[in-house]
Write a protein that holds these residues in place. Structure first.
Motif, PDB file in Angstrom:
ATOM      1  N   ILE A 230       8.029  22.029  26.571  1.00  0.00           N
ATOM      2  CA  ILE A 230       8.434  20.631  26.641  1.00  0.00           C
ATOM      3  C   ILE A 230       7.466  19.739  25.854  1.00  0.00           C
ATOM      4  CG2 ILE A 230       8.806  18.678  28.204  1.00  0.00           C
ATOM      5  CD1 ILE A 230       9.746  20.713  30.297  1.00  0.00           C
ATOM      6  N   LYS A 231       6.183  20.044  25.904  1.00  0.00           N
ATOM      7  CA  LYS A 231       5.224  19.276  25.108  1.00  0.00           C
ATOM      8  C   LYS A 231       5.530  19.388  23.617  1.00  0.00           C
ATOM      9  CE  LYS A 231       1.140  19.256  28.118  1.00  0.00           C
ATOM     10  NZ  LYS A 231      -0.272  19.722  28.259  1.00  0.00           N
ATOM     11  N   ASN A 232       5.934  20.575  23.197  1.00  0.00           N
ATOM     12  CA  ASN A 232       6.264  20.780  21.787  1.00  0.00           C
ATOM     13  C   ASN A 232       7.536  20.050  21.377  1.00  0.00           C
ATOM     14  OD1 ASN A 232       4.019  22.391  21.352  1.00  0.00           O
ATOM     15  ND2 ASN A 232       5.107  24.307  21.787  1.00  0.00           N
ATOM     16  N   ARG A 233       8.274  19.562  22.349  1.00  0.00           N
ATOM     17  CA  ARG A 233       9.478  18.786  22.077  1.00  0.00           C
ATOM     18  C   ARG A 233       9.250  17.314  22.415  1.00  0.00           C
ATOM     19  NH1 ARG A 233      14.170  23.089  24.191  1.00  0.00           N
ATOM     20  NH2 ARG A 233      13.318  24.843  23.015  1.00  0.00           N
ATOM     21  N   CYS A 234       8.012  16.883  22.193  1.00  0.00           N
ATOM     22  CA  CYS A 234       7.628  15.479  22.401  1.00  0.00           C
ATOM     23  C   CYS A 234       7.838  15.028  23.835  1.00  0.00           C
ATOM     24  CB  CYS A 234       8.408  14.572  21.441  1.00  0.00           C
ATOM     25  SG  CYS A 234       8.091  14.917  19.698  1.00  0.00           S
ATOM     26  N   TYR A 235       7.640  15.952  24.780  1.00  0.00           N
ATOM     27  CA  TYR A 235       7.711  15.654  26.211  1.00  0.00           C
ATOM     28  C   TYR A 235       9.113  15.255  26.648  1.00  0.00           C
ATOM     29  CZ  TYR A 235       2.569  15.578  26.167  1.00  0.00           C
ATOM     30  OH  TYR A 235       1.243  15.913  26.030  1.00  0.00           O
ATOM     31  N   GLN A 236      10.121  15.640  25.909  1.00  0.00           N
ATOM     32  CA  GLN A 236      11.481  15.199  26.185  1.00  0.00           C
ATOM     33  C   GLN A 236      12.466  16.360  26.205  1.00  0.00           C
ATOM     34  OE1 GLN A 236      12.238  12.438  22.997  1.00  0.00           O
ATOM     35  NE2 GLN A 236      11.172  10.743  24.005  1.00  0.00           N
ATOM     36  N   LEU A 237      13.500  16.228  27.071  1.00  0.00           N
ATOM     37  CA  LEU A 237      14.616  17.162  27.088  1.00  0.00           C
ATOM     38  C   LEU A 237      15.909  16.365  27.191  1.00  0.00           C
ATOM     39  CD1 LEU A 237      13.480  20.008  29.563  1.00  0.00           C
ATOM     40  CD2 LEU A 237      13.436  20.045  27.059  1.00  0.00           C
ATOM     41  N   ARG A 238      16.969  16.957  26.712  1.00  0.00           N
ATOM     42  CA  ARG A 238      18.284  16.341  26.867  1.00  0.00           C
ATOM     43  C   ARG A 238      18.807  16.616  28.277  1.00  0.00           C
ATOM     44  NH1 ARG A 238      21.773  19.311  22.848  1.00  0.00           N
ATOM     45  NH2 ARG A 238      23.386  17.875  23.601  1.00  0.00           N
ATOM     46  N   TYR A 239      19.428  15.594  28.860  1.00  0.00           N
ATOM     47  CA  TYR A 239      20.083  15.765  30.158  1.00  0.00           C
ATOM     48  C   TYR A 239      21.350  14.917  30.175  1.00  0.00           C
ATOM     49  CZ  TYR A 239      21.162  15.558  35.109  1.00  0.00           C
ATOM     50  OH  TYR A 239      21.827  15.631  36.305  1.00  0.00           O
ATOM     51  N   LEU A 240      22.490  15.571  30.181  1.00  0.00           N
ATOM     52  CA  LEU A 240      23.784  14.909  30.144  1.00  0.00           C
ATOM     53  C   LEU A 240      23.842  13.949  28.958  1.00  0.00           C
ATOM     54  CD1 LEU A 240      24.319  14.333  33.980  1.00  0.00           C
ATOM     55  CD2 LEU A 240      25.199  16.199  32.566  1.00  0.00           C
ATOM     56  N   PHE A 241      24.033  12.633  29.213  1.00  0.00           N
ATOM     57  CA  PHE A 241      24.132  11.664  28.126  1.00  0.00           C
ATOM     58  C   PHE A 241      22.777  11.261  27.563  1.00  0.00           C
ATOM     59  CE2 PHE A 241      27.533  10.847  31.229  1.00  0.00           C
ATOM     60  CZ  PHE A 241      28.667  10.959  30.437  1.00  0.00           C
ATOM     61  N   TRP A 242      21.701  11.553  28.297  1.00  0.00           N
ATOM     62  CA  TRP A 242      20.420  10.925  28.039  1.00  0.00           C
ATOM     63  C   TRP A 242      19.358  11.903  27.517  1.00  0.00           C
ATOM     64  CZ3 TRP A 242      23.030  10.587  32.802  1.00  0.00           C
ATOM     65  CH2 TRP A 242      23.728   9.389  33.011  1.00  0.00           C
ATOM     66  N   VAL A 243      18.231  11.316  27.146  1.00  0.00           N
ATOM     67  CA  VAL A 243      17.003  12.062  26.875  1.00  0.00           C
ATOM     68  C   VAL A 243      15.996  11.649  27.935  1.00  0.00           C
ATOM     69  CG1 VAL A 243      15.095  12.421  25.275  1.00  0.00           C
ATOM     70  CG2 VAL A 243      17.442  12.223  24.389  1.00  0.00           C
ATOM     71  N   VAL A 244      15.487  12.610  28.698  1.00  0.00           N
ATOM     72  CA  VAL A 244      14.554  12.307  29.790  1.00  0.00           C
ATOM     73  C   VAL A 244      13.152  12.758  29.422  1.00  0.00           C
ATOM     74  CG1 VAL A 244      16.362  12.424  31.544  1.00  0.00           C
ATOM     75  CG2 VAL A 244      15.093  14.506  30.951  1.00  0.00           C
ATOM     76  N   LYS A 245      12.174  12.025  29.929  1.00  0.00           N
ATOM     77  CA  LYS A 245      10.775  12.281  29.589  1.00  0.00           C
ATOM     78  C   LYS A 245      10.052  12.955  30.765  1.00  0.00           C
ATOM     79  CE  LYS A 245      10.321   8.430  26.340  1.00  0.00           C
ATOM     80  NZ  LYS A 245       9.585   7.196  25.999  1.00  0.00           N
ATOM     81  N   PHE A 246       9.173  13.889  30.452  1.00  0.00           N
ATOM     82  CA  PHE A 246       8.367  14.588  31.446  1.00  0.00           C
ATOM     83  C   PHE A 246       6.931  14.119  31.363  1.00  0.00           C
ATOM     84  CE2 PHE A 246      12.065  17.178  31.211  1.00  0.00           C
ATOM     85  CZ  PHE A 246      12.134  17.908  32.377  1.00  0.00           C
ATOM     86  N   MET A 247       6.254  14.097  32.507  1.00  0.00           N
ATOM     87  CA  MET A 247       4.846  13.740  32.581  1.00  0.00           C
ATOM     88  C   MET A 247       4.084  14.913  33.179  1.00  0.00           C
ATOM     89  SD  MET A 247       5.870  10.035  34.018  1.00  0.00           S
ATOM     90  CE  MET A 247       7.541  10.696  34.208  1.00  0.00           C
ATOM     91  N   PHE A 248       2.935  15.225  32.600  1.00  0.00           N
ATOM     92  CA  PHE A 248       2.134  16.346  33.047  1.00  0.00           C
ATOM     93  C   PHE A 248       0.688  15.922  33.265  1.00  0.00           C
ATOM     94  CE2 PHE A 248       5.619  19.003  32.291  1.00  0.00           C
ATOM     95  CZ  PHE A 248       6.116  18.781  31.004  1.00  0.00           C
ATOM     96  N   CYS A 249      -0.021  16.720  34.047  1.00  0.00           N
ATOM     97  CA  CYS A 249      -1.446  16.516  34.245  1.00  0.00           C
ATOM     98  C   CYS A 249      -2.192  16.945  32.996  1.00  0.00           C
ATOM     99  CB  CYS A 249      -1.905  17.326  35.451  1.00  0.00           C
ATOM    100  SG  CYS A 249      -3.667  17.243  35.766  1.00  0.00           S
TER     101      CYS A 249
END
Length: 250
Positions: A230-249
């Motif tokens: 996910i980090k290699n994908r700019c902290y983002q994944l596709r979900y349905l209509f949207w692009v959602v962002k992930f946060m990590f320690c």
């Protein structure tokens, strides 16, 4: 952000251009509680009034590790038991010893386990799938009194790391949400992801993905491979209509 991630004195990052924020540990439960009376009303930290804790996975049971077919919100309560001696893997005898602990526990009706895979031996270890935090603590408390076995929660055994994602709440079932993430994002596997909390966001929050429906913050533990992908994908994944962002320690 108004929700604290479940770790202590860490910093979180959405992507390299977003400011970081601190968080405090909000986990609860103690092994000391496992030795006494535990209220029956303790629920899964990830449970929701919209979703039954024992709702089955929307797929056939696999022959893989026992936690694969357990709902994401129940995986944090799985306990992995190992024998301290290589030649001491008679888990049937251990279950016989557990029966004594069941008999001596005053609140035995409070102990809840996964209906499909409550106890399963896999790859030389015993997996006990508790259904809530108080039951997990009880299992850990029983094992901590034995010299020939050791036990840890699944999240510790798999070396999972804390994360958070905010998604529009259009699907109440977490397993279906994760399944869609896998289907829309090649290379993503969620079978180790363990959800520990989920909370609706304030409609006025700047963290909302959309204003059309309610958004929720999902706190979870993830494996290192998923985090790296996910980090290699700019902290983002596709979900349905949207692009959602992930946060990590970090």
């Amino acid at each position: 952000m108004n929700h604290d991630l479940p770790t202590e004195n860490k910093r979180y990052k959405v992507d390299p251009t977003v400011s970081e924020e601190s968080s405090e540990n909000t986990s609860s439960g103690s092994l000391f509680d496992a030795c006494g009376m535990v209220p029956c009303d303790i629920k899964s930290r990830a449970s929701s009034s919209d979703e039954e804790d024992d709702q089955p996975m929307n797929k056939e049971a696999s022959n893989d590790a026992p936690y694969v077919d357990i709902l994401p919100q129940n995986r944090p309560f799985v306990v992995v038991i190992s024998a301290t001696a290589c030649n001491n893997t008679d888990f049937c005898s251990l279950l016989n010893e557990f029966s004594i602990s069941f008999d001596g526990y005053r609140n035995v009706e409070c102990l809840k386990f996964n209906k499909e895979t409550p106890v399963q031996e896999y790859s030389g270890r015993l997996y006990v799938a508790a259904a809530n935090e108080s039951t997990m603590d009880w299992v850990l408390g029983v094992i901590c009194k034995k010299d020939n076995y050791e036990a840890v929660p699944l999240t510790e055994f798999l070396h999972l790391l804390p994360a958070r994602v905010i998604v529009p709440k259009v699907e109440k079932c977490l397993s279906k949400t994760f399944d869609m993430l896998e289907r829309q994002n090649n290379g993503i596997q969620t079978y180790k992801w363990s959800v520990i909390d989920r909370n609706n966001l304030d409609p006025c929050s700047n963290d909302n993905i959309t204003k059309v429906c309610v958004n929720e913050a999902i706190d979870l533990y993830m494996d290192a491979d998923s985090i790296e992908t996910i980090k290699n994908r700019c902290y983002q994944l596709r979900y349905l209509f949207w692009v959602v962002k992930f946060m990590f320690c970090e």
